[in-house]
Design an enzyme around this catalytic site. Sequence first.
Site, PDB file in Angstrom:
ATOM      1  CB  CYS A  71       6.937   1.476   3.736  1.00 40.30           C
ATOM      2  SG  CYS A  71       8.007   2.375   2.614  1.00 40.30           S
ATOM      3  CG  ASP A  95       2.925  -8.217  13.174  1.00 38.52           C
ATOM      4  OD1 ASP A  95       3.739  -7.271  13.255  1.00 38.52           O
ATOM      5  OD2 ASP A  95       1.924  -8.303  13.888  1.00 38.52           O
ATOM      6  CE1 TYR A 150       2.511   7.635  12.320  1.00 43.52           C
ATOM      7  CE2 TYR A 150       2.949   9.983  12.281  1.00 43.52           C
ATOM      8  CZ  TYR A 150       2.883   8.770  11.630  1.00 43.52           C
ATOM      9  OH  TYR A 150       3.211   8.686  10.302  1.00 43.52           O
ATOM     10  CB  SER A 196      -0.879  -0.023   1.266  1.00 41.80           C
ATOM     11  OG  SER A 196      -1.654   1.142   1.371  1.00 41.80           O
ATOM     12  CG  LEU A 201       4.418   6.699   1.637  1.00 39.40           C
ATOM     13  CD1 LEU A 201       5.202   7.341   2.783  1.00 39.40           C
ATOM     14  CD2 LEU A 201       4.219   7.703   0.507  1.00 39.40           C
ATOM     15  CB  THR A 233      -0.786   6.792   1.337  1.00 39.63           C
ATOM     16  OG1 THR A 233      -0.973   7.164   2.705  1.00 39.63           O
ATOM     17  CG2 THR A 233       0.533   7.320   0.824  1.00 39.63           C
TER      18      THR A 233
HETATM   19  N1  LIG Z   1       1.056   9.089   4.125  1.00 36.16           N
HETATM   20  C1  LIG Z   1       1.698  10.030   4.763  1.00 36.16           C
HETATM   21  O1  LIG Z   1       1.422  11.217   4.598  1.00 36.16           O
HETATM   22  C2  LIG Z   1       2.826   9.703   5.682  1.00 36.16           C
HETATM   23  C3  LIG Z   1       3.191   8.405   5.991  1.00 36.16           C
HETATM   24  N2  LIG Z   1       4.247   8.188   6.837  1.00 36.16           N
HETATM   25  C4  LIG Z   1       4.703   6.854   7.151  1.00 36.16           C
HETATM   26  O2  LIG Z   1       4.977   6.169   5.934  1.00 36.16           O
HETATM   27  C5  LIG Z   1       4.771   4.774   6.114  1.00 36.16           C
HETATM   28  C6  LIG Z   1       3.862   4.269   5.011  1.00 36.16           C
HETATM   29  O3  LIG Z   1       2.608   4.889   5.182  1.00 36.16           O
HETATM   30  P1  LIG Z   1       1.473   4.948   4.061  1.00 36.16           P
HETATM   31  O4  LIG Z   1       1.967   4.321   2.828  1.00 36.16           O
HETATM   32  O5  LIG Z   1       0.970   6.324   4.047  1.00 36.16           O
HETATM   33  O6  LIG Z   1       0.369   4.058   4.783  1.00 36.16           O
HETATM   34  P2  LIG Z   1      -0.503   2.830   4.278  1.00 36.16           P
HETATM   35  O7  LIG Z   1      -1.469   2.608   5.376  1.00 36.16           O
HETATM   36  O8  LIG Z   1      -0.972   3.061   2.896  1.00 36.16           O
HETATM   37  O9  LIG Z   1       0.570   1.634   4.238  1.00 36.16           O
HETATM   38  C7  LIG Z   1       1.113   1.071   5.394  1.00 36.16           C
HETATM   39  C8  LIG Z   1       1.263  -0.404   5.174  1.00 36.16           C
HETATM   40  O10 LIG Z   1       1.878  -0.957   6.346  1.00 36.16           O
HETATM   41  C9  LIG Z   1       1.270  -2.193   6.600  1.00 36.16           C
HETATM   42  N3  LIG Z   1       1.423  -2.562   8.006  1.00 36.16           N
HETATM   43  C10 LIG Z   1       0.848  -2.000   9.090  1.00 36.16           C
HETATM   44  N4  LIG Z   1       1.196  -2.648  10.197  1.00 36.16           N
HETATM   45  C11 LIG Z   1       2.023  -3.646   9.827  1.00 36.16           C
HETATM   46  C12 LIG Z   1       2.699  -4.677  10.523  1.00 36.16           C
HETATM   47  N5  LIG Z   1       2.615  -4.803  11.848  1.00 36.16           N
HETATM   48  N6  LIG Z   1       3.456  -5.549   9.806  1.00 36.16           N
HETATM   49  C13 LIG Z   1       3.552  -5.437   8.463  1.00 36.16           C
HETATM   50  N7  LIG Z   1       2.933  -4.491   7.748  1.00 36.16           N
HETATM   51  C14 LIG Z   1       2.166  -3.607   8.425  1.00 36.16           C
HETATM   52  C15 LIG Z   1      -0.202  -1.987   6.225  1.00 36.16           C
HETATM   53  O11 LIG Z   1      -0.867  -3.222   6.005  1.00 36.16           O
HETATM   54  C16 LIG Z   1      -0.073  -1.143   4.973  1.00 36.16           C
HETATM   55  O12 LIG Z   1      -0.026  -1.925   3.809  1.00 36.16           O
HETATM   56  C17 LIG Z   1       4.205   4.599   7.523  1.00 36.16           C
HETATM   57  O13 LIG Z   1       5.248   4.218   8.375  1.00 36.16           O
HETATM   58  C18 LIG Z   1       3.695   5.989   7.878  1.00 36.16           C
HETATM   59  O14 LIG Z   1       3.719   6.209   9.264  1.00 36.16           O
HETATM   60  C19 LIG Z   1       4.965   9.212   7.372  1.00 36.16           C
HETATM   61  C20 LIG Z   1       4.631  10.494   7.107  1.00 36.16           C
HETATM   62  C21 LIG Z   1       3.541  10.847   6.238  1.00 36.16           C
HETATM   63  C1  LIG Z   2       0.113  10.431  10.485  1.00 40.90           C
HETATM   64  C2  LIG Z   2      -0.447  11.653   9.861  1.00 40.90           C
HETATM   65  C3  LIG Z   2      -0.848  12.565  10.954  1.00 40.90           C
HETATM   66  C4  LIG Z   2      -2.009  11.984  11.715  1.00 40.90           C
HETATM   67  O1  LIG Z   2      -1.926  11.950  12.912  1.00 40.90           O
HETATM   68  C5  LIG Z   2      -3.180  11.525  10.930  1.00 40.90           C
HETATM   69  C6  LIG Z   2      -2.763  10.656   9.753  1.00 40.90           C
HETATM   70  C7  LIG Z   2      -3.938  10.338   8.869  1.00 40.90           C
HETATM   71  C8  LIG Z   2      -4.971   9.588   9.624  1.00 40.90           C
HETATM   72  C9  LIG Z   2      -5.362  10.270  10.847  1.00 40.90           C
HETATM   73  C10 LIG Z   2      -6.683  10.329  11.133  1.00 40.90           C
HETATM   74  C11 LIG Z   2      -7.195  10.895  12.303  1.00 40.90           C
HETATM   75  O2  LIG Z   2      -8.384  10.946  12.502  1.00 40.90           O
HETATM   76  C12 LIG Z   2      -6.226  11.422  13.305  1.00 40.90           C
HETATM   77  C13 LIG Z   2      -4.907  11.874  12.705  1.00 40.90           C
HETATM   78  C14 LIG Z   2      -4.297  10.844  11.758  1.00 40.90           C
HETATM   79  C15 LIG Z   2      -3.786   9.697  12.611  1.00 40.90           C
HETATM   80  C16 LIG Z   2      -1.674  11.387   8.992  1.00 40.90           C
HETATM   81  C17 LIG Z   2      -1.115  10.710   7.776  1.00 40.90           C
HETATM   82  C18 LIG Z   2       0.247  11.340   7.593  1.00 40.90           C
HETATM   83  C19 LIG Z   2       0.495  12.196   8.809  1.00 40.90           C
HETATM   84  C20 LIG Z   2       1.969  12.231   9.133  1.00 40.90           C
HETATM   85  O3  LIG Z   2       2.679  11.342   9.493  1.00 40.90           O
HETATM   86  C21 LIG Z   2       2.546  13.465   8.894  1.00 40.90           C
HETATM   87  O4  LIG Z   2       3.695  13.632   8.979  1.00 40.90           O
END
Ligand SMILES: NC(=O)C1=CN([C@@H]2O[C@H](COP(=O)(O)OP(=O)(O)OC[C@H]3O[C@@H](n4cnc5c(N)ncnc54)[C@H](O)[C@@H]3O)[C@@H](O)[C@H]2O)C=CC1
Ligand SMILES: C[C@]12CC(=O)[C@H]3[C@@H](CCC4=CC(=O)CC[C@@]43C)[C@@H]1CC[C@@H]2C(=O)C=O
Length: 255
Positions: free
Chosen positions: A85, A58, A162, A14, A16, A197
């Site tokens: 990721c 996991d 977080y 999913s 990134l 995302t």
């Molecule tokens: N989307 C955004 O704006 C931002 C995302 N991030 C970070 O980037 C990374 C990727 O996020 P996104 O692609 O946006 O989210 P996403 O929700 O699209 O993808 C995250 C993926 O991680 C997997 N995952 C969750 N828990 C897991 C586990 N215990 N073991 C294995 N896989 C697991 C999920 O099944 C999912 O496929 C995350 O670490 C998120 O915190 C950081 C800053 C901003």
């Molecule tokens: C993680 C991040 C900032 C957040 O806390 C929100 C998240 C998107 C989903 C969310 C829904 C909510 O109702 C509460 C806040 C939050 C958990 C955001 C996605 C990217 C944001 C991040 O990491 C920014 O740097």
Amino acid sequence: MFKGLVGIVTGGASGLGKATVEQLLKQGGRVVICDLPSSPGADVAKQFGNDTAFVPVDVTSEQDIRNALQTTVDKFGRLDVAVNCAGIATASRIYNFKKEQPFDLKSFQKTIEVNLVGTFNVIRLVAGLIGKNAPNADGQRGVIINTASIAAFDGQIGQAAYSASKAGVVGMTLPVARDLAKQGIRVVTIAPGLFRTPMMDQLPEPAIKQLESSVPFPSRLGQPEEYALLVQSIIQNPMINGETIRLDGSLRMQP
Ligand SMILES: NC(=O)C1=CN([C@@H]2O[C@H](COP(=O)(O)OP(=O)(O)OC[C@H]3O[C@@H](n4cnc5c(N)ncnc54)[C@H](O)[C@@H]3O)[C@@H](O)[C@H]2O)C=CC1
Ligand SMILES: C[C@]12CC(=O)[C@H]3[C@@H](CCC4=CC(=O)CC[C@@]43C)[C@@H]1CC[C@@H]2C(=O)C=O
């Protein structure tokens, strides 16, 4: 460009992670997608073809990651790059004064467990396999790339768990890079700002619009492909090591 390169991407089903898988494949690499059994990882791997494999994991489980590494060796023979990721976003204030309810400790622990301990678990296990590679002319054996968040630096209301989890990832980047320097393994962390995302899609559209307008330039959400381009750049540039790179259109999040 990446002919022969083998990578694993956690959270690769999913957002990134998926964009990163696609970019590595486009450049001629082969990739193992590691994601939860409940994720669409199997379908994603099928869609991307024979140069990918899906292993349900996991990231907090030692055995799951060992299985993924075994599949990587069985299918592709080696490992050069690991991109972390996998992550979850949670939100809660430290104390709800109306309900007289403190932040749920289990929720705090889960966020740390997946985002910080899970990332650490993957790093410590992939290092052993990458370390088996013969070094290139520069002495490099491989690269590990982690994903933090700008919330590691500018955590907002409700982001104590977080932000702490992501600050942990930032904090371990330099010491782990130093630990692995002798083996020629680089360790770099990306701190994304706001990216379009499925994680972001949990928010209602008006909230997303508001977030977009808070980004100085470009005033929009980042595309996952822009994250993947930075991953590619980090792999290509051997001098980037032990550093966290913000990828955020100069956004500094408000409280
Ligand atoms: N989307 C955004 O704006 C931002 C995302 N991030 C970070 O980037 C990374 C990727 O996020 P996104 O692609 O946006 O989210 P996403 O929700 O699209 O993808 C995250 C993926 O991680 C997997 N995952 C969750 N828990 C897991 C586990 N215990 N073991 C294995 N896989 C697991 C999920 O099944 C999912 O496929 C995350 O670490 C998120 O915190 C950081 C800053 C901003
Ligand atoms: C993680 C991040 C900032 C957040 O806390 C929100 C998240 C998107 C989903 C969310 C829904 C909510 O109702 C509460 C806040 C939050 C958990 C955001 C996605 C990217 C944001 C991040 O990491 C920014 O740097």
